[in-house]
Write a protein that holds these residues in place. Structure first.
Motif, mmCIF file in Angstrom:
data_model
loop_
_atom_site.group_PDB
_atom_site.id
_atom_site.type_symbol
_atom_site.label_atom_id
_atom_site.label_comp_id
_atom_site.label_asym_id
_atom_site.label_seq_id
_atom_site.Cartn_x
_atom_site.Cartn_y
_atom_site.Cartn_z
ATOM 1 N N ILE A 1 0.843 -1.186 0.000
ATOM 2 C CA ILE A 1 0.000 0.000 0.000
ATOM 3 C C ILE A 1 0.887 1.248 0.000
ATOM 4 N N ASP A 2 0.721 2.084 -1.021
ATOM 5 C CA ASP A 2 1.401 3.371 -1.128
ATOM 6 C C ASP A 2 0.338 4.450 -1.348
ATOM 7 N N THR A 3 0.773 5.630 -1.732
ATOM 8 C CA THR A 3 -0.183 6.687 -2.041
ATOM 9 C C THR A 3 -0.284 6.958 -3.535
ATOM 10 N N VAL A 4 0.826 6.878 -4.265
ATOM 11 C CA VAL A 4 0.811 7.125 -5.704
ATOM 12 C C VAL A 4 1.513 5.975 -6.422
ATOM 13 N N PRO A 5 1.145 5.722 -7.672
ATOM 14 C CA PRO A 5 1.792 4.635 -8.417
ATOM 15 C C PRO A 5 3.180 5.022 -8.880
ATOM 16 N N SER B 1 -4.460 2.367 -8.394
ATOM 17 C CA SER B 1 -4.358 3.565 -7.558
ATOM 18 C C SER B 1 -5.631 4.385 -7.656
ATOM 19 N N VAL B 2 -5.970 5.034 -6.544
ATOM 20 C CA VAL B 2 -7.153 5.890 -6.481
ATOM 21 C C VAL B 2 -6.738 7.261 -5.963
ATOM 22 N N PRO C 1 12.952 12.646 -8.691
ATOM 23 C CA PRO C 1 12.231 11.385 -8.489
ATOM 24 C C PRO C 1 11.977 11.014 -7.034
ATOM 25 N N GLY C 2 12.819 11.488 -6.107
ATOM 26 C CA GLY C 2 12.648 11.128 -4.716
ATOM 27 C C GLY C 2 11.646 11.983 -3.960
ATOM 28 N N ARG C 3 11.137 13.011 -4.599
ATOM 29 C CA ARG C 3 10.220 13.938 -3.941
ATOM 30 C C ARG C 3 8.819 13.347 -3.899
ATOM 31 N N VAL C 4 8.163 13.433 -2.758
ATOM 32 C CA VAL C 4 6.818 12.875 -2.602
ATOM 33 C C VAL C 4 5.783 13.897 -3.059
ATOM 34 N N PRO C 5 4.949 13.563 -4.036
ATOM 35 C CA PRO C 5 3.969 14.540 -4.524
ATOM 36 C C PRO C 5 2.818 14.734 -3.547
ATOM 37 N N PRO D 1 -3.540 12.410 -3.790
ATOM 38 C CA PRO D 1 -3.245 10.979 -3.653
ATOM 39 C C PRO D 1 -4.032 10.366 -2.493
ATOM 40 N N ALA D 2 -4.571 9.179 -2.727
ATOM 41 C CA ALA D 2 -5.343 8.483 -1.692
ATOM 42 C C ALA D 2 -4.722 7.140 -1.352
ATOM 43 N N VAL D 3 -4.727 6.205 -2.318
ATOM 44 C CA VAL D 3 -4.165 4.891 -2.054
ATOM 45 C C VAL D 3 -3.672 4.286 -3.359
ATOM 46 N N SER D 4 -2.577 3.548 -3.292
ATOM 47 C CA SER D 4 -2.040 2.841 -4.440
ATOM 48 C C SER D 4 -1.695 1.427 -4.006
ATOM 49 N N LEU D 5 -2.330 0.456 -4.633
ATOM 50 C CA LEU D 5 -2.191 -0.939 -4.263
ATOM 51 C C LEU D 5 -1.401 -1.687 -5.336
ATOM 52 N N SER D 6 -0.548 -2.593 -4.900
ATOM 53 C CA SER D 6 0.180 -3.461 -5.814
ATOM 54 C C SER D 6 0.559 -4.728 -5.072
ATOM 55 N N ALA D 7 0.981 -5.726 -5.825
ATOM 56 C CA ALA D 7 1.379 -6.978 -5.189
ATOM 57 C C ALA D 7 2.626 -6.745 -4.350
#
Length: 232
Positions: free
Chosen positions: A5-9, A57-58, A119-123, A225-231
């Motif tokens: 679970i992250d916030t952005v893809p 991602s949502v 690239p390391g900056r969190v949007p 950004p809300a949620v980003s799901l991946s395996a």
């Protein structure tokens, strides 16, 4: 299989052959949060489908009513398989949790060009820029994007709030979608208030973008950004 679970893809993720963008109208900010939570619970309660998306991602619209769903796929045919095997039960569970969701549109894209300033900056915000042309022409889609990159590369004063831009071409040949990451919504608002037409400076290169032949529509929307799901 666990779920990450992250916030952005990760828009630079390798091996992505298709990106799907779907817009929902859920009515209120409270319902935005409720739907995001229902999506997270629905996906966490099931194994990640082997034939499913690479990420899902949502993002919440700053209008307080809409949701943007971005899903990355190895290839477009994987989405069709997912629809046949998995989508109905997931959507049913989400609809049971928050009735009355309006699913407005679904567009299918593939990544053409992307660039990141930091690239390391969190949007803190994601801005989508849609461009629509007067007919299908894949070469024209790519030419418009290349024109934007020329303008970006020669801009004497780019706004420091811009983090990245990833430009996608629609499979139907008529649309382009830029998924741009910004430090904040206010940074994007400030960039639009600058001397240029849009977020860029007032340069001949940007004028070529704004007067590009064949563009008949489009729009700009802001998302959180809300949620980003991946395996996992």
């Amino acid at each position: 299989m666990t779920i990450r679970i992250d916030t952005v893809p990760d828009l630079d993720r390798p091996g992505i052959g298709a990106v799907l963008a779907s817009t929902w109208d859920v009515g209120t900010a409270e319902r935005q949060d409720a739907v995001v939570e229902a999506i997270r619970k629905t996906w966490e309660s099931r194994p990640w489908p082997v034939d499913g998306p690479v990420s899902y991602s949502v993002l919440k619209g700053t209008d307080g009513a809409s949701l943007l769903h971005l899903s990355q796929w190895r290839e477009l045919s994987d989405y069709d398989t997912f629809v046949d095997r998995h989508r109905t039960e997931r959507n049913t569970e989400i609809d049971d949790a928050v009735p009355g969701i309006q699913r407005l549109r679904l567009d299918k894209y593939e990544l053409y060009r992307g660039a990141s300033r930091d690239p390391g900056r969190v949007p803190g915000a994601v801005i989508t820029v849609e461009v629509e042309f007067d007919g299908p022409d894949p070469a024209r889609q790519r030419e418009w994007i290349d024109t934007v990159f020329t303008a970006l590369g020669s801009d004497p004063a780019p706004h420091p709030g811009g983090i990245s831009g990833h430009f996608h071409t629609g499979f139907d040949g008529t649309k382009v979608l830029n998924i741009a990451q910004w430090a904040s919504v206010q940074d994007h608002i400030d960039a639009l208030a600058g001397p240029g037409d849009g977020v860029g400076s007032a340069t001949p290169a940007w004028q070529k973008v704004h007067s590009f032949p064949g563009v008949v529509g489009g729009g700009v929307r802001r998302w959180l950004p809300a949620v980003s799901l991946s395996a996992g």
